[in-house]
Design a protein around this motif. Structure first.
Motif, short mmCIF file in Angstrom:
data_model
loop_
_atom_site.label_atom_id
_atom_site.label_comp_id
_atom_site.label_asym_id
_atom_site.label_seq_id
_atom_site.Cartn_x
_atom_site.Cartn_y
_atom_site.Cartn_z
N PRO A 1 0.83 -1.22 0.00
CA PRO A 1 0.00 0.00 0.00
C PRO A 1 0.86 1.26 0.00
CG PRO A 1 -0.73 -1.54 1.69
CD PRO A 1 0.52 -2.11 1.11
N GLU A 2 2.07 1.15 0.57
CA GLU A 2 2.97 2.31 0.60
C GLU A 2 3.42 2.70 -0.80
OE1 GLU A 2 3.22 -0.38 2.43
OE2 GLU A 2 3.34 0.18 4.54
N TYR A 3 3.36 1.77 -1.76
CA TYR A 3 3.84 2.03 -3.11
C TYR A 3 2.70 2.28 -4.08
CZ TYR A 3 8.18 0.19 -1.18
OH TYR A 3 9.28 -0.04 -0.40
N LEU A 4 1.55 2.60 -3.57
CA LEU A 4 0.40 2.91 -4.43
C LEU A 4 0.03 4.38 -4.21
CD1 LEU A 4 -1.55 1.66 -6.44
CD2 LEU A 4 -3.00 0.96 -4.53
N ASN A 5 0.25 5.18 -5.25
CA ASN A 5 -0.03 6.62 -5.11
C ASN A 5 -1.51 6.90 -5.35
OD1 ASN A 5 2.57 7.41 -4.49
ND2 ASN A 5 3.16 7.57 -6.65
N VAL A 6 -2.01 7.87 -4.63
CA VAL A 6 -3.41 8.25 -4.76
C VAL A 6 -3.46 9.72 -5.17
CG1 VAL A 6 -5.60 8.55 -3.53
CG2 VAL A 6 -4.08 6.63 -2.96
N SER A 7 -4.22 10.02 -6.22
CA SER A 7 -4.40 11.44 -6.52
C SER A 7 -5.88 11.72 -6.75
CB SER A 7 -3.56 11.84 -7.74
OG SER A 7 -4.13 11.29 -8.89
N SER A 8 -6.26 12.95 -6.47
CA SER A 8 -7.67 13.29 -6.54
C SER A 8 -8.06 13.82 -7.93
CB SER A 8 -8.03 14.32 -5.47
OG SER A 8 -7.11 15.39 -5.56
N THR A 9 -7.06 13.94 -8.79
CA THR A 9 -7.38 14.36 -10.16
C THR A 9 -6.98 13.25 -11.12
OG1 THR A 9 -5.22 15.42 -10.22
CG2 THR A 9 -7.10 16.85 -9.77
N VAL B 1 -1.42 3.73 1.17
CA VAL B 1 -1.05 4.58 2.31
C VAL B 1 -0.72 5.96 1.77
CG1 VAL B 1 0.64 4.94 4.13
CG2 VAL B 1 -0.24 2.65 3.70
N VAL B 2 -1.38 6.98 2.29
CA VAL B 2 -1.13 8.35 1.84
C VAL B 2 -0.72 9.20 3.03
CG1 VAL B 2 -2.79 8.17 -0.05
CG2 VAL B 2 -3.54 9.07 2.15
N TRP C 1 -7.74 8.49 -8.16
CA TRP C 1 -7.02 7.75 -9.20
C TRP C 1 -5.78 7.11 -8.59
CZ3 TRP C 1 -10.28 11.64 -10.11
CH2 TRP C 1 -11.15 11.51 -11.20
N LEU C 2 -5.60 5.81 -8.83
CA LEU C 2 -4.49 5.08 -8.23
C LEU C 2 -3.44 4.78 -9.29
CD1 LEU C 2 -6.64 2.37 -6.38
CD2 LEU C 2 -5.58 4.37 -5.33
N HIS C 3 -2.17 5.05 -8.97
CA HIS C 3 -1.12 4.63 -9.89
C HIS C 3 0.07 4.11 -9.10
CE1 HIS C 3 0.65 8.73 -9.29
NE2 HIS C 3 -0.61 8.97 -9.08
N PRO C 4 0.53 2.87 -9.45
CA PRO C 4 1.61 2.26 -8.71
C PRO C 4 2.95 2.97 -8.91
CG PRO C 4 0.81 0.80 -10.45
CD PRO C 4 -0.01 2.02 -10.52
N VAL C 5 3.78 2.95 -7.85
CA VAL C 5 5.14 3.45 -7.97
C VAL C 5 5.89 2.49 -8.89
CG1 VAL C 5 7.30 3.89 -6.71
CG2 VAL C 5 5.09 4.46 -5.66
N PRO C 6 6.59 2.98 -9.90
CA PRO C 6 7.25 2.07 -10.84
C PRO C 6 8.31 1.21 -10.16
CG PRO C 6 7.31 4.37 -11.61
CD PRO C 6 6.77 4.40 -10.23
N GLY C 7 8.41 -0.03 -10.61
CA GLY C 7 9.48 -0.92 -10.13
C GLY C 7 9.21 -1.57 -8.79
N ARG C 8 8.04 -1.35 -8.19
CA ARG C 8 7.75 -1.94 -6.87
C ARG C 8 6.79 -3.11 -6.92
NH1 ARG C 8 11.62 -0.64 -3.32
NH2 ARG C 8 11.93 1.61 -3.16
#
Lengths: 278, 357
Positions: free
Chosen positions: B281-289, B323-324, B337-344
Motif C-alpha cells: 500500500p505504501e507504493y500505491l499513489n493516490v491522486s484526486s485528479t 497509504v497516503v 485515481w491510483l497509480h503504482p510506484v514504478p518498479g515496486r
C-alpha cells in the motif's frame, strides 16, 4: 405480618439470626470450654465448671508413666507417617504431574475414593489378616505403613495441584543449563512445593495423632499404644470414666498439635491450592 | 561462538503432526537470526529442537560442525531465554544468574562474583538480592538475559523475548537486545510472531509456515521481494495488496481495469497466465485528479495510522489499499485515481503463489 413496619421486621430477623448464631456457638464451644476448664478443677465431672482451682490433676498425670510413653509413641507414629507421606507424595505427585499417562486423573480419583476404605472400618479385618500373615502385627512401623497407605492418595492429590502450578519452563530452563532430573527436583521443584509439603505434613500428622482405631487394632502391647489409645484405658473397672485423668490428658494431648499448626501456619500459611505468589 | 547447520530436520509428534517438516538452514557465526511465522508454524518447536528440549525425528543439527542431534540439552553449550523468562521465584536475582554456574560446579565465591559482574553490565547491580517477583517486566527480562550470558554459551536461543513486555518497553528492549547481541557477538536465534520485530532486529531471518521455511533472507530482501504470497501477506505493517489478474494482450486484466505488466516481469509472463499482482500500500499513489493510465476508484474506508492514512479504494471488482500522507487524506466516498510506484510491483504465479522469476 404485612402490617409490620419494615424496620421492626428487619430488627426482628436480625435478632433471630444472632440467637441462632449464639446457640450454634455455645454448642461447639462447650466441649472446648470443658477441655480447658476441667483439668484445673478439684472435682472434675461432665460439667464445664470450675469448682475449686487446683493443679493436682496435672501432678497426678505427670507421674503417670503412661503419659510420656504414649506421647512418645504418638510422635513416632504421627511423625513417621507424616515423613513417609510427604516423601512418597512429593515423588508421586511430581511424576503424575509431568508424565502423561492415559487415565491418570481417573486413577487418582479412584485411589482417593478407595483410600477412605483402607483406613476405614470396612477394611480392618482384611488388613488385620494381611498383617498377621506378614508377621507384622504389634509392630509400630506396620501401623505407620497402613496409615500412610490410607493418607497417600489424598496427599498426592493435594500436592499434585502444587506441582501442576509450577511452569514447565522452570524445569526446561534448568535442563538447558545442564541440570540433571535429581538436581531439578532438589533445586527447583521441592523448594517451590514446600508450602504444599508443609500443609500435607501437618494434615497427615493430625490425622494420625487423632486416629484411635488402627493402632488399637494392630497393636497389642500397651507399651506401644499411642496417646489416643491410652486415653481409652482411663476408665475404671466399673466403666466409670476417670475425669481428672481424661480431661488433663486430653489437654496435654492436644497441645502439640495446636502448637505445630501455629508454627507451620506462621511460616507458610495454609493453602490447599497450589500457586506461586508473584 | 559457533555456526549452526540444520539438515533436513524434522520433528514429528506422536499424534502425527509434523511440527517441523524438513528444514535446511545454515546460520553463520555471530549472526542474529530470526525465526518468524504465525502461531503454530513450528518456529518454537524448531528452537526447542535446537536447544535439545525436543528430540529431532529426522535430520541432523550441527553446532560448530559438531553433531549435536542426539545430545542432551545440557551438553550443547547453548543458553535459552524463555518467553516467561523462567526465573526461579525462590531464588534471588544473583542466585538465578549464578544457577547455570552452580550446575557446572563453579565455587560459590566465583559464582556470585560472576553473577554480579554480568548483572552490572545489564544495570541490574542494585537488584541482585531481590526476588524475581519484586522486579518489573523489563528487569525480569534483563535478569533472564544475564543468566544466559553468565555461562558464555556458544549460542543464544530466545523464545519470543519481547512478547511479555508492554508496547513502549518493547521498542526500548528491541534496541537494547540488538546492541547487546552486537557487542557480545554470540550466534543468536530468536523466535517471534511479530514481523516488525524480526525486520528491526535480525541480520537474517526465516519466514516459516506449517513447519516449513518459506523464505530465508535479510530483512530487506524479505520485505522488498517476498518469495511467495504467504510471505508477502505476512510481512509489512499493512497487508500487501494481492490481486488476482490474467495476462491479456501484454497487460494485466483485473476485471474492470487493466495495468501494464511491470517492466521487471516483461517476457516472464505470457497471455492467458493467471497471476497475483502484489503491491505494498505504501507504493500505491493516490491522486484526486485524473492521471493518465491510473485506475479510477471510490474511497470506501479511511484508517488513521498516525503520520499516514490507510485508504481502501474500490476499483472494478477489486479493493486496494494505499497509504497516503496525513495531509492528503481523501474524503470518504470521493473518486480517486491510483497509480503504482514504478518498479515496486511483484507478480506471483496464480497456481502456487510463488514469485514469477
Amino acid at each position: 405480618m404485612s402490617g409490620i413496619d419494615p424496620v421492626v421486621r428487619q430488627t426482628l430477623s436480625r435478632i433471630g439470626v444472632y440467637v441462632g448464631v449464639c446457640v450454634a456457638t455455645v454448642f461447639f464451644a462447650l466441649p472446648l470450654l470443658w477441655l480447658v476448664l476441667t483439668p484445673f478443677s478439684k472435682h472434675p465431672s461432665y460439667r464445664a465448671t470450675l469448682n475449686g482451682v487446683s493443679l493436682d490433676n496435672f501432678d497426678k498425670l505427670f507421674h503417670n508413666p503412661q503419659l510420656w510413653r504414649s506421647l512418645r509413641n504418638s510422635i513416632y507414629l504421627a511423625g513417621g507417617t507424616a515423613i513417609l507421606v510427604i516423601v512418597l507424595a512429593a515423588l508421586a505427585s511430581y511424576a503424575l504431574s509431568r508424565v502423561r499417562i492415559p487415565g491418570r486423573d481417573q486413577l487418582l480419583y479412584a485411589l482417593l475414593l478407595l483410600s477412605s476404605i483402607v483406613t476405614g472400618t470396612a477394611a480392618m479385618v482384611p488388613i488385620f489378616l494381611m498383617l498377621y500373615q506378614l508377621n507384622l502385627l504389634d509392630k509400630q512401623f506396620a501401623v505407620v505403613l497402613v496409615l500412610s497407605g490410607g493418607l497417600l492418595p489424598a496427599a498426592v492429590f493435594m500436592l499434585k495441584d502444587f506441582v501442576d502450578s509450577i511452569p514447565r519452563s522452570y524445569e526446561e530452563s534448568a535442563r538447558v543449563f545442564g541440570a540433571s532430573p535429581s538436581q531439578i527436583l532438589r533445586h527447583i521443584v521441592l523448594p517451590l512445593i514446600r508450602p504444599g509439603m508443609a500443609t500435607v505434613g501437618v494434615w497427615a500428622l493430625v490425622q494420625v495423632w487423632g486416629n484411635f482405631l488402627i493402632p488399637f487394632i494392630l497393636l497389642s502391647d500397651e507399651k506401644k499404644y499411642p496417646a489416643a489409645v491410652v486415653m481409652y484405658t482411663f476408665y475404671d473397672t466399673g466403666g466409670q470414666p476417670n475425669f481428672a485423668l481424661i480431661s488433663t490428658f486430653a489437654l496435654v494431648y492436644s497441645v502439640p498439635v495446636v502448637v505445630l499448626y501455629l508454627i507451620v501456619n506462621k511460616r507458610y500459611g495454609f493453602s490447599f491450592q497450589g500457586g506461586i505468589k508473584g | 561462538m559457533a555456526s549452526i547447520e540444520m539438515r533436513s530436520l524434522a520433528k514429528v509428534y506422536p499424534n502425527g503432526v509434523r511440527a517441523v517438516d524438513g528444514i535446511d538452514l545454515t546460520i553463520a557465526d555471530g549472526e542474529f537470526f530470526a525465526l518468524l511465522g504465525p502461531s503454530g508454524c513450528g518456529k518454537t518447536t524448531l528452537l526447542r529442537t535446537l536447544a535439545g528440549l525436543e528430540v529431532a525425528t529426522e535430520g541432523t543439527i550441527l553446532i560448530d560442525d559438531e553433531d549435536v542431534t542426539t545430545q542432551p540439552p545440557g551438553d550443547r553449550d547453548v543458553a535459552m531465554v524463555f518467553q516467561d523468562y523462567a526465573l526461579f521465584p525462590h531464588m534471588t536475582v544473583s542466585q538465578n544468574i549464578a544457577y547455570p554456574l552452580r550446575i557446572k560446579g563453579v565455587g560459590r565465591a566465583e559464582r556470585s562474583e560472576r553473577a554480579a559482574e554480568t548483572a552490572g553490565g545489564l544495570s541490574l547491580g542494585p537488584l541482585l538480592e531481590r526476588r524475581p517477583a519484586q522486579l518489573s517486566g523489563g528487569q525480569q527480562q534483563r535478569a533472564a538475559l544475564a543468566r544466559a550470558i553468565a555461562v558464555h554459551p556458544r549460542v543464544f536461543l530466545f523464545d519470543e523475548p519481547l512478547s511479555n513486555l508492554d508496547a513502549r518497553l518493547r521498542l526500548e528492549a528491541r534496541t537494547f537486545l540488538k546492541k547487546l547481541q552486537q557487542s557480545l557477538g554470540v550466534t543468536t536465534v530468536f523466535v517471534t510472531h511479530d514481523q516488525a520485530e524480526a525486520l528491526a532486529m535480525a541480520d537474517r531471518m526465516a519466514v516459516m509456515d506449517s513447519g516449513r521455511i518459506r523464505q530465508v533472507g535479510t530483512p530487506r530482501d524479505v520485505f522488498q521481494r517476498p518469495a511467495n504470497t504467504f510471505v508477502a501477506n505476512f510481512i509489512g505493517a499493512t497487508p500487501m495488496n494481492l490481486v488476482d489478474a490474467v495476462v491479456a494482450a501484454g497487460a494485466l486484466d483485473f476485471g474492470g481495469f487493466t495495468l501494464p505488466v511491470p517492466s521487471a516481469f516483461d517476457g516472464l509472463v505470457h497471455d492467458g497466465d493467471k497471476v497475483v499482482y502484489g503491491l505494498r500500500p505504501e507504493y500505491l499513489n493516490v491522486s484526486s485528479t485524473a492521471v493518465d493510465g491510473a485506475v479510477r476508484g471510490a474511497v470506501v474506508t479511511v484508517e488513521n495510522l498516525g503520520v499516514s492514512v490507510l485508504v481502501t479504494v474500490e476499483a472494478g471488482e477489486q479493493s486496494l489499499g494505499a497509504v497516503v500522507p496525513e495531509a492528503e487524506e481523501p474524503a470518504l466516498g470521493s473518486t480517486v485515481w491510483l497509480h503504482p510506484v514504478p518498479g515496486r510491483a511483484l507478480l506471483y504465479r496464480g497456481d502456487d503463489g510463488e514469485l514469477v522469476e
